[in-house]
Design an enzyme around this catalytic site. Structure first.
Site, PDB file in Angstrom:
ATOM      1  N   GLY A   1      -2.031  11.972  -2.147  1.00  0.00           N
ATOM      2  CA  GLY A   1      -1.496  11.379  -3.460  1.00  0.00           C
ATOM      3  C   GLY A   1      -2.603  10.690  -4.316  1.00  0.00           C
ATOM      4  O   GLY A   1      -3.445  10.070  -3.433  1.00  0.00           O
TER       5      GLY A   1
ATOM      6  N   THR B   1      -4.827   4.777  -0.244  1.00  0.00           N
ATOM      7  CA  THR B   1      -3.350   5.105  -0.333  1.00  0.00           C
ATOM      8  C   THR B   1      -2.662   3.960  -0.980  1.00  0.00           C
ATOM      9  O   THR B   1      -2.748   3.008  -0.304  1.00  0.00           O
ATOM     10  CB  THR B   1      -2.790   5.497   0.976  1.00  0.00           C
ATOM     11  OG1 THR B   1      -1.323   5.674   0.926  1.00  0.00           O
ATOM     12  CG2 THR B   1      -3.116   4.823   2.354  1.00  0.00           C
ATOM     13  N   ILE B   2      -1.626   4.009  -1.384  1.00  0.00           N
ATOM     14  CA  ILE B   2      -0.608   2.995  -2.055  1.00  0.00           C
ATOM     15  C   ILE B   2      -0.013   2.379  -0.854  1.00  0.00           C
ATOM     16  O   ILE B   2       0.738   1.308  -0.998  1.00  0.00           O
ATOM     17  CB  ILE B   2       0.072   3.180  -3.305  1.00  0.00           C
ATOM     18  CG1 ILE B   2       1.148   4.269  -2.844  1.00  0.00           C
ATOM     19  CG2 ILE B   2      -0.572   3.656  -4.523  1.00  0.00           C
ATOM     20  CD1 ILE B   2       2.385   4.330  -3.995  1.00  0.00           C
ATOM     21  N   ASP B   3       0.167   3.375   0.273  1.00  0.00           N
ATOM     22  CA  ASP B   3       1.287   2.916   1.383  1.00  0.00           C
ATOM     23  C   ASP B   3       0.303   1.979   2.254  1.00  0.00           C
ATOM     24  O   ASP B   3       1.100   1.321   2.991  1.00  0.00           O
ATOM     25  CB  ASP B   3       1.590   3.995   1.979  1.00  0.00           C
ATOM     26  CG  ASP B   3       2.072   5.250   1.381  1.00  0.00           C
ATOM     27  OD1 ASP B   3       2.592   4.987   0.366  1.00  0.00           O
ATOM     28  OD2 ASP B   3       2.175   6.385   1.664  1.00  0.00           O
TER      29      ASP B   3
ATOM     30  N   GLY C   1      -3.903   9.113   5.165  1.00  0.00           N
ATOM     31  CA  GLY C   1      -3.938   9.435   6.569  1.00  0.00           C
ATOM     32  C   GLY C   1      -4.187  10.769   6.933  1.00  0.00           C
ATOM     33  O   GLY C   1      -4.712  11.164   7.602  1.00  0.00           O
ATOM     34  N   GLY C   2      -3.544  11.708   5.783  1.00  0.00           N
ATOM     35  CA  GLY C   2      -3.740  13.088   5.953  1.00  0.00           C
ATOM     36  C   GLY C   2      -4.870  13.786   6.129  1.00  0.00           C
ATOM     37  O   GLY C   2      -5.431  14.493   6.452  1.00  0.00           O
ATOM     38  N   THR C   3      -5.787  13.207   4.690  1.00  0.00           N
ATOM     39  CA  THR C   3      -7.024  13.231   4.494  1.00  0.00           C
ATOM     40  C   THR C   3      -7.866  12.975   5.405  1.00  0.00           C
ATOM     41  O   THR C   3      -9.070  13.648   6.029  1.00  0.00           O
ATOM     42  CB  THR C   3      -7.412  12.705   3.147  1.00  0.00           C
ATOM     43  OG1 THR C   3      -6.480  13.134   2.070  1.00  0.00           O
ATOM     44  CG2 THR C   3      -8.870  13.156   2.747  1.00  0.00           C
TER      45      THR C   3
ATOM     46  N   VAL D   1       5.671   5.886 -10.992  1.00  0.00           N
ATOM     47  CA  VAL D   1       5.221   4.728 -11.769  1.00  0.00           C
ATOM     48  C   VAL D   1       4.360   3.757 -10.865  1.00  0.00           C
ATOM     49  O   VAL D   1       3.150   3.526 -11.406  1.00  0.00           O
ATOM     50  CB  VAL D   1       6.199   4.082 -12.112  1.00  0.00           C
ATOM     51  CG1 VAL D   1       5.874   2.438 -12.832  1.00  0.00           C
ATOM     52  CG2 VAL D   1       7.071   4.535 -13.406  1.00  0.00           C
ATOM     53  N   GLN D   2       4.525   3.807  -9.773  1.00  0.00           N
ATOM     54  CA  GLN D   2       3.619   2.923  -8.584  1.00  0.00           C
ATOM     55  C   GLN D   2       2.288   3.488  -8.662  1.00  0.00           C
ATOM     56  O   GLN D   2       1.493   2.905  -8.108  1.00  0.00           O
ATOM     57  CB  GLN D   2       4.510   2.791  -7.373  1.00  0.00           C
ATOM     58  CG  GLN D   2       5.803   2.094  -7.351  1.00  0.00           C
ATOM     59  CD  GLN D   2       6.564   2.411  -6.364  1.00  0.00           C
ATOM     60  OE1 GLN D   2       6.704   1.507  -5.361  1.00  0.00           O
ATOM     61  NE2 GLN D   2       7.220   3.556  -6.207  1.00  0.00           N
TER      62      GLN D   2
END
Ligand code: F6P
Length: 373
Positions: free
Chosen positions: A12, A133-135, A111-113, A298-299
């Site tokens: 993302g 990541t925004i997470d 994480g996936g990357t 939007v985030q």
């Protein structure tokens, strides 16, 4: 001797990626003797050798722009859909790397990357990664690029929802991204003063939430803001999920495994309507009108915050310095006020969840926020 460096952005997108590309590319040319090429759309661009030379002019004017000038995708090198068939394309990516005589490949992602980069490292490539990541769920780093911007956006949304919830005497649920961790919902919920914050790390009981809302009503506050992390679950649903997961693990033959996988998929599909169902339940239990706002993409969009521009520039520059020193097989992590290389192996297969004793959880409880437990 000049070193050749490839770079890609995957997973993302987040604001701050362009700052990181610029930080890497400008340090590469101003300070170190590195030549940089960028691959488009994550690992897919590496596979098809779609690239651009990232010289001074390509990197000019991008610091403040959101997204990534390279584009991105969620492709996994070992499981790529090519012509309708899922195939392992790692060897073809290794070929592109050698075709360009690369000395190292920089992968910016979540994480996936990190996992995908590690798999290419196991195929013999020199790899350096940046956490993005925004997470904010990548282990072994204090923070990930993009989190600060998303935190600001979600906080502003909660601020804005306050006034309309107040005027209409409503419950407003705001669904916040974060995948299976609650960093974004908890951080923005505390900063925005949400009355209830629901995170995946703490399964909730709907009755407890309703009671907290009714208690506010009794004290004269006839509105409530509920920050719901997209991965949060009720106590019953969490129990059901773990039963389904263990059924999948324990299934003895292919047919049972398929059945268990199907049941799990259906369960997660139903979970996607969680905020709406919870809103209806709360309306029923409290007698107050309730509305839902799903913040969604939007985030992840728009201009990076000052902190993410700084962080991207720092991470990109630090990666260039490590490449010049000949270091690889690491993720450039954020530790306190500085950056530090950590082994890439220490980052894969794990997720950084919010520990029970985290200061944000303590703080939320101390200011009287209901966490649904
Ligand atoms: O990983 C970042 C993230 O925005 C998560 O918060 C969210 O669950 C997911 O990506 C959405 O994925 P996609 O962009 O593939 O729809």
């Amino acid at each position: 001797m000049t070193k050749n460096v490839g770079v890609l952005t995957a997973g993302g997108d987040t604001p701050g990626l362009n700052a990181a590309l610029r930080g890497l590319g400008k340090s590469a040319s101003y300070v170190y003797d590195l030549q940089l090429i960028g691959f488009y759309d994550g690992f897919r661009g590496l596979l098809h050798d779609r690239h651009i030379v990232l010289d001074e002019s390509a990197l000019s004017g991008i610091l403040t722009i959101g997204g990534t000038i390279l584009g991105t995708s969620r492709d996994k090198p070992h499981k790529m859909e090519i012509g309708g068939k899922v195939q392992d394309m790692r060897d073809a990516m290794v070929d592109t790397y050698h075709k360009h005589h690369l000395d190292v490949l920089v992968c910016m992602g979540g994480g996936g990357t990190q996992k995908n980069a590690f798999m290419l490292m196991e195929k013999g490539l020199n790899v350096i990664t940046l956490p993005k990541t925004i997470d904010n769920d990548i282990p072994n780093t204090d923070v990930s690029l993009g989190f600060d911007t998303a935190l600001g956006i979600a906080t502003e949304a909660i601020d804005r929802l306050h006034s309309t919830a107040h005027s209409h005497h409503r419950i407003v649920l705001v669904e916040i991204m974060g995948h299976n961790t609650g960093w974004l919902a908890l951080g923005s919920g505390v900063s925005g003063g949400a009355d209830v914050i629901l995170i995946p790390e703490i399964p909730y009981q709907t009755e407890k939430i309703a009671e907290a809302i009714l208690e506010r009503s009794r004290s004269g506050k006839h509105f409530s803001i509920v920050a719901v992390s997209e991965g949060s679950m009720s106590v019953e649903d969490r129990k059901k999920e773990s039963e389904l997961l263990s059924e999948k693990v324990q299934s003895k033959n292919k047919k049972d495994k398929e059945k268990a996988r199907g049941a799990l998929e259906m369960f997660y599909l139903e979970q996607s309507g969680r905020s709406i169902r919870l809103s209806q339940d709360l309306e029923h239990l409290t007698g107050l009108e309730s509305r839902v706002t799903i913040l969604g993409y939007v985030q992840r969009g728009g201009t990076p915050s000052a902190r993410d521009r700084l962080l991207g520039s720092e991470l990109g520059g630090a990666a260039a310095a490590l490449i010049a020193e000949g270091v690889n097989g690491v993720m450039v992590s954020v530790k306190g006020q500085t950056t530090k290389p950590v082994p890439l192996k220490s980052v894969v297969e794990k997720r950084r969840i919010i520990p029970d004793d985290h200061i944000w959880i303590e703080t939320a409880r101390r200011v009287g926020t209901c966490l649904g437990d």
